[in-house]
Design a protein around this motif. Sequence first.
Motif, PDB file in Angstrom:
ATOM      1  N   PRO B  68      78.991  47.468  71.969  1.00 20.66           N
ATOM      2  CA  PRO B  68      79.996  46.508  71.954  1.00 20.66           C
ATOM      3  C   PRO B  68      81.292  46.557  72.465  1.00 20.66           C
ATOM      4  O   PRO B  68      81.728  45.595  73.097  1.00 20.66           O
ATOM      5  N   SER B 129      73.699  43.702  76.477  1.00 24.02           N
ATOM      6  CA  SER B 129      72.153  43.849  76.245  1.00 24.02           C
ATOM      7  C   SER B 129      71.935  45.236  75.488  1.00 24.02           C
ATOM      8  O   SER B 129      70.972  45.299  74.599  1.00 24.02           O
ATOM      9  N   ALA B 132      72.211  44.440  71.895  1.00 21.89           N
ATOM     10  CA  ALA B 132      71.435  43.666  71.542  1.00 21.89           C
ATOM     11  C   ALA B 132      69.978  44.365  71.084  1.00 21.89           C
ATOM     12  O   ALA B 132      69.426  44.404  70.209  1.00 21.89           O
ATOM     13  N   LEU B 135      70.627  46.510  68.045  1.00 20.12           N
ATOM     14  CA  LEU B 135      70.472  45.807  66.960  1.00 20.12           C
ATOM     15  C   LEU B 135      68.844  45.345  66.492  1.00 20.12           C
ATOM     16  O   LEU B 135      68.563  45.648  65.559  1.00 20.12           O
ATOM     17  N   LEU B 136      68.196  44.962  67.531  1.00 21.62           N
ATOM     18  CA  LEU B 136      66.811  44.689  67.422  1.00 21.62           C
ATOM     19  C   LEU B 136      65.788  45.969  67.216  1.00 21.62           C
ATOM     20  O   LEU B 136      64.890  45.855  66.676  1.00 21.62           O
ATOM     21  N   ARG B 138      66.440  48.388  65.594  1.00 22.42           N
ATOM     22  CA  ARG B 138      66.775  48.844  64.292  1.00 22.42           C
ATOM     23  C   ARG B 138      65.844  47.927  63.264  1.00 22.42           C
ATOM     24  O   ARG B 138      65.783  48.307  62.264  1.00 22.42           O
ATOM     25  N   ALA B 139      65.292  46.857  63.800  1.00 18.77           N
ATOM     26  CA  ALA B 139      64.674  45.895  63.166  1.00 18.77           C
ATOM     27  C   ALA B 139      63.040  46.563  62.887  1.00 18.77           C
ATOM     28  O   ALA B 139      62.151  46.048  63.140  1.00 18.77           O
ATOM     29  N   LEU B 144      64.386  48.368  56.327  1.00 19.02           N
ATOM     30  CA  LEU B 144      65.240  47.179  55.608  1.00 19.02           C
ATOM     31  C   LEU B 144      65.740  47.507  54.571  1.00 19.02           C
ATOM     32  O   LEU B 144      65.574  48.444  53.730  1.00 19.02           O
TER      33      LEU B 144
END
Lengths: 140, 145, 466
Positions: B68, B129, B132, B135-136, B138-139, B144
């Motif tokens: 970032p 990118s 992003a 972030l994704l 980590r999904a 969770l």
Amino acid sequence: MTLVLSLAVAVLFGSGSYLLLQRDLVRVVGGVVLISSAATLFVMSASLTKGTAPILPLPNGQPVSDPLVQAMALTAIVITFGVSALLLALVYRVYVSHLSLDLEDLAAAEEQAEAVDEAMGGRLERAPMTAEERDEWAMR
Amino acid sequence: MITALTRTVAKLLFLPSLMIAVATLVKGYADVGDGFTAGVIAGLAVLLQVIVLGRDEVERMLPLRWAPRLAFAGIALALLDALAPLAFGQPVMTHLPPANVKPIHLGSLELLSAVVFDVGVFLLVFGFSVAAIDLLGRASPDRLP
Amino acid sequence: MGDALTLMAPIAIFWAGGIGVAAIDGWRGMTARGALVVHLAGFGALALLAARVLTSGPVGMIAGNWPAGVGIRFRADPLGIAFALLSSLVLIVAVAYEAIGGTPTRAFPALSLFLAAGLTGLFLTADAFNFYVFFELSMISAYVLTAFGGQPRQLRAAVIFAVVNLLGSVIFLLGIVALYHVTGSLDMTDIAQRMAFAEQNPAILSGTLLFVAFGVKLGLFPFHFWLPAVYTGVRPSIAAILSGALTNIGTYGLLRFGGEMLPRELSLAAPALALLGTASILYGAVQAIGRAAPDEVVAYSAIGQVGYVMIALAIGGAAGYGAAILFAIINALNKTLLFLAIDLRGAFVGPAVAIGALSVAGAPPAAGFFGKAALFRAGLTVGDGAERAALVALIAAGGALSLLYMFQAFGRRYLEPRAEERPASGRGRRRLVAVVALSLLVFGCWPEPLIALSERAAAVLPGRLP
């Protein structure tokens, strides 16, 4: 050529709309991406002239293709890129807080949360925001 | 299906992809290429690593959490370059040197103010990118809360 | 100061400020206050630009010093500047509301600045495609803003808002590309000149695409389906931004693309506009009367109020466009006040909501009266007796209905027996709401500046076609 392009745009738009109407949020995002691609293709098809690449030095006497639509298509692609990342982040956020990707489940959870909210007599504390998926549109 | 072969190939591909990205960025002024494409190529290189090696392993090699900040630096650089001509009474995004003056060459690289803008765009797209992807990446269900 | 600097200063301030505020992490109290300062500075720059435009004519600039027709053109004329000032003002109020209450995240202040940059850019550009780019800049900020809060309601609202408006944006892009294909230019002035000679069918098609896109943004009757869920789901400050600042895109877009670039098609579509406007007014009012929750009442009222803008556009000509602009300005202020105030409790709030309600209904002491009055006057310039009678009946009925639903909601909220028991809201927010309400009263007593501004703005657009 016009027929092929319009067919491609129509098929992309149609499949995108179909996906958009699904309840699964990931499919909805897929639908948005497909519809945006249809728009990009439409932008390309609106070009005024067709020919060689419009890069200096220009070839003598040959027509060059319209560079403006390509710039527009690139911008549209960039915006789609940012928006799909944003939507995926949003969907991820939904998934993290509900362990579900179904908008109906979300509505049910909302009612539940409201009942809890009412019982506690005030707004619940808010969770932190998602990441900063917003900085990319700027380029062109 | 991730095998030892895909892992090796992915690792081997990483540096060459970054080099192609930089080449795309630099030659954008005489040939096909620009900052956005370069940023996407570099971003895809990172994406390949994350998919094949997993986010944790990539994070040991690359400081993903800095992405970032890279994006912020990029947009600030691009915006500064675009707005700088205003200080001299010129419209935004005015080129320096102007169109009819021959720019200084460093090999095949031309020194133009537009290059600075494109570098900013490259940093922005790359940083965005990667952020992003991070972030994704980590999904995964076991992460969770 | 040079033209270029005066013109670009507001956009530059908002944009650079947004990056700066987004980059400072961890100082939460600072971000909201810092953003407020940047918003005020940007508003100051806009006011300077406005003073220059209104005294010595439009200001223009072509990016990159390119020759005209090649470069992207920016220009500030009274129409754009009026909407830019209005949106900036609404954003200032909304950000102040959050800053007073202690904003929880750094995302909101930075995004509000990016939104301001996008809105200012789109009001000040003279290039159709650049309009689209700034439009997307503001929409993307708005998509993230609707999720602000992270509650299930807000997430659902954000998903609905993003998907529906993305579809609207794609349709808008198709409309712009269609305009380019027909005219071969993206410059608004060139498009306006060449559209006059374009064949009718492609022109009507592009016009319809643009109308649908802006109708979705406005929440006009057949495209309103997303609006209630979103406006009631998001936080009050976000609802104020959406209805006070983002709706301006729709009104401005219809005026700019319809009134300036496609005047022939707009007058052709006047009956349809009038019909949709009437449907919107009646639908919004009837739905609002049937709702119990105050925020739902205001959300449906928003659907009804855009109907009046459509009626004004259908009337057309300098009077009609002027009425549309004046109405849009006052409506944005009304909605900002109501969405912010409806959630508060305590002293000042009841009177503030009452003033907002009167303004929505178009009752005299509040500014809303002059919005309706301008519409009324514009209506008297056209049509035969029956049309005028229908218009008068519609405005009267709409006003009566909105008075009814606003005071129903008001009574339920503030006059019920238990109302006194609820804890009062923070003093700062109540004062802010009181100031907005007071300004509506002031404009209600001294409307000349607003009327003059809207007339100047309408003078930019071509008059009624013969």
